[in-house]
Design a protein around this motif. Structure first.
Motif, short mmCIF file in Angstrom:
data_model
loop_
_atom_site.label_atom_id
_atom_site.label_comp_id
_atom_site.label_asym_id
_atom_site.label_seq_id
_atom_site.Cartn_x
_atom_site.Cartn_y
_atom_site.Cartn_z
N PHE B 140 16.72 14.02 16.07
CA PHE B 140 17.93 13.49 16.37
C PHE B 140 16.90 12.20 17.11
N SER B 141 17.63 11.10 17.67
CA SER B 141 17.04 10.03 18.47
C SER B 141 18.51 9.42 19.05
N VAL B 276 15.21 4.74 24.10
CA VAL B 276 14.95 5.41 22.52
C VAL B 276 14.56 6.36 22.51
N LYS B 277 15.52 7.86 23.02
CA LYS B 277 14.80 9.35 23.03
C LYS B 277 14.95 9.89 21.32
N THR B 278 13.60 10.75 21.00
CA THR B 278 13.72 11.49 19.93
C THR B 278 13.40 12.46 20.38
N THR B 279 14.54 13.61 19.34
CA THR B 279 13.55 14.99 19.91
C THR B 279 13.57 16.38 18.38
#
Lengths: 488, 293
Positions: B140-141, B276-279
């Motif tokens: 998810f971002s 934006v962080k994507t995990t």
């Protein structure tokens, strides 16, 4: 019977060679520039050699484009933008991009083998990672072309114009795909400059784009060196610059475009933390560490080059890691058993060796796996350093090679501080079997991509890009589209 | 005998306190008749650096507060401002703005705060995505605040310009150091008093008064500032800010809006200051059972 060490086992059991065939590869002796749908000679008449870093042998002559060639390419791109590409029905645009993806899939093995020959990366990775991801990237963005209003609701979406795209040598074809696919989907036209050491797959991609029947000038490929890239950055009729490469060059680009209205996205360097907590599944974590730093010879901007291991499991993890390093096969990139191929260039090998020397001089302890490196070509043994501090040069600076630095920590707060104490912010890894701890760390780590219990995973739908000096803008997924549209 | 009124000393707002400039310097603010109406702090580079330290210190706590709580605090700012409506209008008039314009400006400022109060716990939902990757991973971002933001306020309005930029930035969990418009410093400092009584933690918003020409370069080049928002600048100033921002790859956001336009607000002003962080996390799939039944 005494238990044998990994080293002894390695000497008893060896792999037979399993080379991927390269007989079917058709390469020309000489490559020109791809401008306005035609192969044209460089204005300067100059060519340079691209060689195979595994053998140092020349593969082909490559055109050295200069500012006149770039100008020609930008004009072609502008003309194609104005007359054809921006006016085309978005659904037709989509079909062209789908076509590119399909032809790439048909020619996937050819692309993978050429990628290995030109870059030194191993066939297993080129075949299973680089090329399929590149194809899928086109396939993914193709579908966006006629759905942009869903990506940006309540906003008017327009294309930007002509994009100048400059890509690195670590994932040559994949980076070309990351740049070209979203640009085309959003209705822009492109002038692409591949890295000087790895131009071949971008030129093959130009052939594919030609084969797909894209209107002339929509994609132009100008090969060359740094001055060729500078000519793109400084060209007055470029609307957008997309660059992947070093933070140093990224800053040069930013300075060059200051005061112009050019839009810029930068995907730059990193020194990413990979964090192992004491409750992590250690066998998996060790695989993750190996994948984090030795994938693609460590030529990965998001490489997990700063390993942090919780103190109470550090000895065990380091021992396991050393044992695993002994089993890594370093050698012929085209051999299917090879884990670590050739370093991309003589210059890069010198840079890596310089950092290894600095690490030793700084008093850190070095460990390298016991292997005989091939006699010719550019190779570097998997390397790790222990006993160093946060301020060590090899901990602070991006090495871009198979060199891991290991530090330990006691508390989670401590490791969050240490991990974030860098000017970079591209990626991070966290290994623990406690879900609550995962989210504590993943939310506090200042990085654009965070892998929990995995590392170095990529997908066309997954946005990629950094915080801080790792650059700005995202590539991939819905968020990656934003870099190629004008919103109002 | 007529009562002698008590005049207000206008000071800076740093880390939730109202210090004078460390430099001891001031500039005279004149009204339309050329009379001096205040001796305003002429903030120095050192004041700016102090403000960045305060903003950085406040950044962790503010960004990790529940979005709902941030929403309530922004709403509280609007409430506090509404109660001081008359004061703001009078002050704007004293700085040479007409009564009708001053009224519109204050009303719009309050409404804009209410608007962004409502966004605090919604923007991440709108800007985030769950990404269907091809491998067995949950991916998810989402967005996170950039951190500490320099704001060089526009110069068209005394209060509205400042509120219109600061509200979306702090709604998104960032902390700011603002340089108020040189000719309208009074409403900026009075706005600081509103912030100070609205449960906004000290250091989240820091306000300086002074000269653009003096501080611009430092606000752009400071290595512990993540982004700079600037308005009302000339071409030359823009170029300077963009060049000075390069060394730590500060995000530089030129904002050219007519804030008097009722529609000059929106999600984009929050998004501009988000990363934006994507995990990724693996999904176990052993045994091959499917979800069909």
């Amino acid at each position: 019977m005494a238990k044998k060490t990994e080293k002894e086992i390695k000497n008893i059991w060896t792999y037979d060679p399993a080379p991927e065939s390269s007989d079917h590869i058709q390469l020309k002796d000489k490559y020109d520039l791809y401008i306005d749908g035609k192969w044209v000679k460089p204005e300067s008449g100059k060519y340079y050699d691209t060689s195979n870093p595994a053998s140092t042998k020349k593969i082909a002559s490559i055109a050295y484009g200069n500012d006149k060639d770039v100008d020609k390419a930008v004009r072609a791109a502008r003309k194609a933008y104005k007359n054809v590409w921006s006016k085309m029905e978005p659904s037709e645009r989509a079909k062209y991009i789908f076509r590119i993806a399909r032809i790439m899939q048909e020619r996937a093995r050819e692309l993978a083998v050429i990628e290995c020959m030109d870059s030194g990366k191993v066939i297993r990775e080129a075949r299973d990672v680089d090329v399929p991801l590149a194809c899928n990237h086109f396939f993914y963005y193709a579908g966006w072309a006629d759905k942009l209003e869903y990506a940006f609701p309540n906003q008017k979406v327009e294309s930007i114009g002509v994009a100048g795209q400059i890509i690195p040598w670590n994932f040559p074809l994949l980076m070309a795909a990351w740049k070209i696919a979203p640009a085309l989907a959003a209705g822009n036209t492109v002038v692409l400059k591949p890295a000087e050491t790895t131009p071949l797959t971008a030129l093959k991609l130009a052939e594919i784009i030609h084969e797909a029947g894209l209107p002339a000038g929509v994609v132009n490929v100008v090969t060359g060196f740094g001055d060729t890239g500078a000519a793109i950055v400084n060209h007055h009729d470029i609307d957008k610059i997309a660059f992947t490469g070093s933070t140093g060059v990224g800053k040069l680009i930013q300075r060059a475009v200051a005061g112009t209205n050019k839009r810029v996205t930068l995907e730059l360097g990193g020194k990413s933390a990979n964090i192992i907590l004491d409750d992590a599944p250690l066998d998996q974590a060790v695989e993750g560490i190996v994948n984090g730093i030795f994938f693609n010879q460590g030529h990965v901007c998001c490489a997990g080059s700063r390993l942090f291991v919780q103190e109470n499991v550090a000895d065990r993890v380091i021992q396991m890691l050393k044992a695993r390093m002994e089993t890594l096969v370093v050698g012929d990139p085209l051999d299917k058993n090879t884990d670590i191929g050739a370093i991309n260039s003589k210059e890069q090998l010198a840079t890596i060796n310089k950092y290894i020397e600095i690490g030793k001089k700084e008093g850190a302890d070095m460990y390298q796996s016991h292997i005989n490196l091939p006699k010719s070509g550019y190779y570097c043994a998997p390397t790790l350093f222990t006993n160093m501090s946060q301020s060590s040069v090899i901990v602070k600076e991006e090495i871009f090679g198979p060199v891991l630095t290991i530090q330990t920590f006691r508390t989670i707060d401590e490791v969050i501080q240490k991990a974030n104490n860098t000017e970079y912010g591209l990626a991070a890894g966290v290994w623990t079997s406690n879900g609550a701890r995962i989210f504590n760390l993943t939310t506090k780590l200042k990085a654009g991509v965070v892998w929990a219990n995995t590392y170095n995973r990529f997908d066309p739908v997954s946005p990629f890009g950094g915080y801080k000096e790792s650059g700005f803008g995202r590539e991939g997924g819905l968020h990656g589209l934003k870099s190629y549209v004008k919103l109002s | 005998m007529e009562r002698l009124s008590v005049l207000k000393t206008y000071k800076l707002y740093i880390g939730g306190a109202f210090p004078r400039t460390e430099s001891g310097r001031y500039y005279e603010l004149k009204n339309g008749k050329g009379e001096n109406i205040a001796n305003v702090c002429l903030a120095s580079r050192k004041d700016f650096r102090n403000a960045v330290v305060a903003a950085r210190k406040a950044s962790g706590g503010w960004s990790e507060r529940s979005h709902f709580n941030r929403s309530q605090i922004l709403y509280r700012i609007a409430e506090m401002m509404e109660t001081r409506r008359a004061q703001f209008i009078e002050e704007l008039i004293s700085q040479g703005i007409s009564k009708s314009k001053a009224e519109v400006e204050v009303d719009l400022s309050v409404d804009r705060l209410v608007y962004y109060a409502g966004w605090c716990d919604k923007y991440t939902q709108v800007l985030s995505s769950v990404n269907p990757v091809s491998s067995p991973h949950f991916n998810f971002s989402t967005v996170e605040p950039m951190g500490v933001i320099s704001v060089i306020s526009d110069v068209k309005n005394g209060l509205l310009d400042l509120v219109s930029v600061v509200a979306p930035i702090i709604a998104g969990g960032n902390t700011v150091v603002v340089l108020a418009a040189e000719q309208y410093p009074l409403s900026a400092i009075t706005f600081a008093e509103v912030l100070n009584s609205s449960d906004v933690p000290g250091g989240v918003v820091n306000i300086l008064t002074g000269k653009r020409s003096e501080l611009l370069k430092h606000m752009a080049s400071h290595m512990d500032v993540n982004a700079i928002a600037y308005s009302g600048t000339s071409g030359e100033e823009r170029k300077l800010i963009e060049i000075e921002s390069v060394e730590n790859l500060k995000r530089s956001c030129y904002i050219d809006e007519n804030w008097n336009d009722k529609g000059a607000q929106g999600l984009k002003f929050i998004e501009m200051f988000q990363e934006v962080k994507t995990t990724w996390h693996p999904i176990e799939n052993i045994g091959g059972a499917t979800s069909s039944y």
